[in-house]
Design a protein around this motif. Sequence first.
Motif, PDB file in Angstrom:
ATOM      1  N   LYS A  48       0.842  -1.196   0.000  1.00  0.00           N
ATOM      2  CA  LYS A  48       0.000   0.000   0.000  1.00  0.00           C
ATOM      3  C   LYS A  48       0.878   1.248   0.000  1.00  0.00           C
ATOM      4  O   LYS A  48       1.881   1.319   0.719  1.00  0.00           O
ATOM      5  CB  LYS A  48      -0.904   0.025   1.236  1.00  0.00           C
ATOM      6  CG  LYS A  48      -1.906  -1.121   1.317  1.00  0.00           C
ATOM      7  CD  LYS A  48      -2.721  -1.018   2.600  1.00  0.00           C
ATOM      8  CE  LYS A  48      -3.679  -2.183   2.742  1.00  0.00           C
ATOM      9  NZ  LYS A  48      -4.773  -2.128   1.735  1.00  0.00           N
ATOM     10  N   GLN A 304      -7.942  -0.671   7.324  1.00  0.00           N
ATOM     11  CA  GLN A 304      -8.540  -1.071   6.055  1.00  0.00           C
ATOM     12  C   GLN A 304      -9.788  -1.911   6.301  1.00  0.00           C
ATOM     13  O   GLN A 304      -9.751  -2.909   7.029  1.00  0.00           O
ATOM     14  CB  GLN A 304      -7.542  -1.875   5.226  1.00  0.00           C
ATOM     15  CG  GLN A 304      -8.073  -2.345   3.881  1.00  0.00           C
ATOM     16  CD  GLN A 304      -8.321  -1.193   2.917  1.00  0.00           C
ATOM     17  OE1 GLN A 304      -7.391  -0.469   2.581  1.00  0.00           O
ATOM     18  NE2 GLN A 304      -9.566  -1.008   2.474  1.00  0.00           N
ATOM     19  N   GLN A 341      -8.078   3.868  -2.806  1.00  0.00           N
ATOM     20  CA  GLN A 341      -7.948   3.544  -1.385  1.00  0.00           C
ATOM     21  C   GLN A 341      -9.322   3.335  -0.737  1.00  0.00           C
ATOM     22  O   GLN A 341      -9.498   3.606   0.447  1.00  0.00           O
ATOM     23  CB  GLN A 341      -7.175   4.650  -0.663  1.00  0.00           C
ATOM     24  CG  GLN A 341      -5.732   4.773  -1.132  1.00  0.00           C
ATOM     25  CD  GLN A 341      -4.949   5.824  -0.366  1.00  0.00           C
ATOM     26  OE1 GLN A 341      -5.501   6.765   0.199  1.00  0.00           O
ATOM     27  NE2 GLN A 341      -3.636   5.677  -0.337  1.00  0.00           N
ATOM     28  N   LEU A 344     -10.345   2.547   3.170  1.00  0.00           N
ATOM     29  CA  LEU A 344      -9.209   2.856   4.050  1.00  0.00           C
ATOM     30  C   LEU A 344      -9.510   4.114   4.857  1.00  0.00           C
ATOM     31  O   LEU A 344      -9.808   5.169   4.296  1.00  0.00           O
ATOM     32  CB  LEU A 344      -7.944   3.068   3.228  1.00  0.00           C
ATOM     33  CG  LEU A 344      -6.666   3.360   4.016  1.00  0.00           C
ATOM     34  CD1 LEU A 344      -6.258   2.164   4.880  1.00  0.00           C
ATOM     35  CD2 LEU A 344      -5.524   3.748   3.070  1.00  0.00           C
TER      36      LEU A 344
END
Length: 444
Positions: A48, A304, A341, A344
């Motif tokens: 990530k 996450q 993302q 997240l």
Amino acid sequence: MKHIAVIGAGWAGCAAAVTLAQAGHAVTLVEAGRTLGGRARRVDIDGKALDNGQHILLGAYGASLKMMRTLGLDIETAMLRVPLQMRYPEGSSGIDFIAPRLPAPLHLLCALYQAGGLSRGDKLALARFFSAMRWMDWRLDTDCTVLELLQRHDQGDRLLRCLWRPLCVAALNTPPQRASARVFLAVLRDSLGARRAASDMLLPRIDLSALLPQAAAAFVAGHGGTVATGAAVKRIERASGNAGWLLHFGNAGNGSDMQRPALSADRIVIATAPEQAATLLGGLSDTGALDALRHEPITTCYLQYAAGTRLPLPFYALLDDAGNGAYGQYVFDRGQLDPAQTGLLAVVVSSSAEAIVQGTAALNAGIAGQLAAAFGNPALATPLWSKTISEKRATFSCTPGLQRPSHATDAEGIFLAGDYTAGDYPATLEAAVRSGVAAASLIA
């Protein structure tokens, strides 16, 4: 044309290098790390691409925005612009304060009138405080703590807990009982006390290295300069005949004994963290002001969840409760800033010394439980993945009367740049850019 070496490619060093390149100097920008950005950079973890800390910029950050425009950045694409706000999850005991897009100071007056979660007495106390600060031109002759200033102007417990403390730790990374009121007012002056757009909040959609440092490096290279990463300067000495300076490097750090040759420069900008700057200046200049700085950590917890998990707004303030392990102060929905993302969340803990003592596992679990309770969503208590990033020396402790280092040093031709140098602002991205430009201007 002079050859200028800039040591450190954080935001201050990058700003200095760009300013010097613009002025026609030959610039060498050297960075000990492999990634540009210093304490505001991209980090790659478990596949990530994250930031080593979540940041908010303000519309008042004129030097930063000007630098980005110089580098060709499309600011409105690179950052999400939202009006000034302090909003807590619905159903929590926080407040709901958002400034409408009206000319200043009407935007603040309307925000105050419409604010939810505040009593009539709280609103009147806020109105009196804003009026008094405007009358004082947002300045103090004698510095004191933020808490002392607020108590002096009858800002009650609820305002302290839900408004002023979150703003103070976000801006100064120092709690109100220790933070400089003079510096805090400087931030309020340029945001709340200025035109409406100055109070806008800007949330980066791209990683912090891409937001300025990478473009700065390309700009320097495009103007005939050199950018070197993995280059740790260990010592500075006068060149023979006092003709400038020599920078000596450590080993390359790639498993070999190869060492970079010394670099000669007419002038030097040291744009490292204060402790590295003090080491490089040892024996060349008085480092008392650098040595006297104390530091505060900042921690960002990334959690996450399943793709599609989404908060109603891009970010919220949170009511922290250290006694119950709920240390989060702000939460950001990264998926609303960058679709890659999705799911997240980034939770920020400013001035996080107490929070990180318990360890990352307990901190992550406490924050996940805090989110679940705040949003009334039990699923948030069990993220699929979590990671905590702590910058233990993220900022200097911004206390009253602090004597910060000047840009000029006792060593002729060596200058300092960094968010900790003398200036109105606390340790922010804006302070770093201003400092880099100021240091470069002393040379140019």
